[in-house]
Design an enzyme around this catalytic site. Sequence first.
Site, PDB file in Angstrom:
ATOM      1  N   CYS A 199      -6.382  -1.191  -7.098  1.00  0.00           N
ATOM      2  CA  CYS A 199      -5.790  -1.788  -8.297  1.00  0.00           C
ATOM      3  C   CYS A 199      -4.871  -2.940  -7.867  1.00  0.00           C
ATOM      4  CB  CYS A 199      -5.014  -0.734  -9.082  1.00  0.00           C
ATOM      5  SG  CYS A 199      -3.490  -0.204  -8.276  1.00  0.00           S
ATOM      6  N   HIS A 201      -1.188   6.512  -5.444  1.00  0.00           N
ATOM      7  CA  HIS A 201      -2.569   6.114  -5.182  1.00  0.00           C
ATOM      8  C   HIS A 201      -2.870   6.337  -3.698  1.00  0.00           C
ATOM      9  CE1 HIS A 201      -3.091   3.249  -8.859  1.00  0.00           C
ATOM     10  NE2 HIS A 201      -2.466   4.371  -9.188  1.00  0.00           N
ATOM     11  N   CYS A 244      -1.919  -1.764  -5.647  1.00  0.00           N
ATOM     12  CA  CYS A 244      -2.322  -1.436  -4.278  1.00  0.00           C
ATOM     13  C   CYS A 244      -2.760  -2.676  -3.512  1.00  0.00           C
ATOM     14  CB  CYS A 244      -3.437  -0.399  -4.291  1.00  0.00           C
ATOM     15  SG  CYS A 244      -2.898   1.225  -4.879  1.00  0.00           S
ATOM     16  N   GLU A 271      -4.243   4.488  -1.518  1.00  0.00           N
ATOM     17  CA  GLU A 271      -3.887   3.349  -0.670  1.00  0.00           C
ATOM     18  C   GLU A 271      -2.388   3.308  -0.382  1.00  0.00           C
ATOM     19  OE1 GLU A 271      -7.008   1.748  -3.676  1.00  0.00           O
ATOM     20  OE2 GLU A 271      -5.426   3.260  -3.649  1.00  0.00           O
TER      21      GLU A 271
END
Length: 160
Positions: A78, A48, A81, A50
Amino acid sequence: MKKALAQAKEALIDGEFPVGCVIVYENTIIATGLRSGTSGEKFNEIDHAEMIALRRMNKLNQNIDASRATLFCTLEPCLMCFSAIMLSGLGKVVYSYEDVMGGGTKCDRSMLSPLYKNSNITVVPGIQREESLILFKSFYSSPKNSYLRGSLLADTIINE
């Protein structure tokens, strides 16, 4: 947020789900990330934007007070993260588009263990939301992009 949107556009150009992220400290971007692992044969749910930005921040050889850093992201982080962001000690998260399916920033932290419950993180939603939505709609307008197609998030984006 403009720089995070630029990262998201780069991900989109690469055929990836258009999520971009930047971490800012003392008015300087110190780390960036863009989503990968949503196209091709190397599909994964770990890369991801992040997480990539946090890894890059952690590799810096600088003395950074993370509580004064802000993470800007084009999609609400999410749960994975958001947990990593809290554990990294960042003081603020600013995001564009809410993740109706997997967003972690609205979870009730009062029920969690002290490590998470006592996090003093500030969350600011909806910044440049429309710009992010345009990128997500563009992603789903291509039939070759199957990532999360048919999910609550995809359907919400498509129908908005």
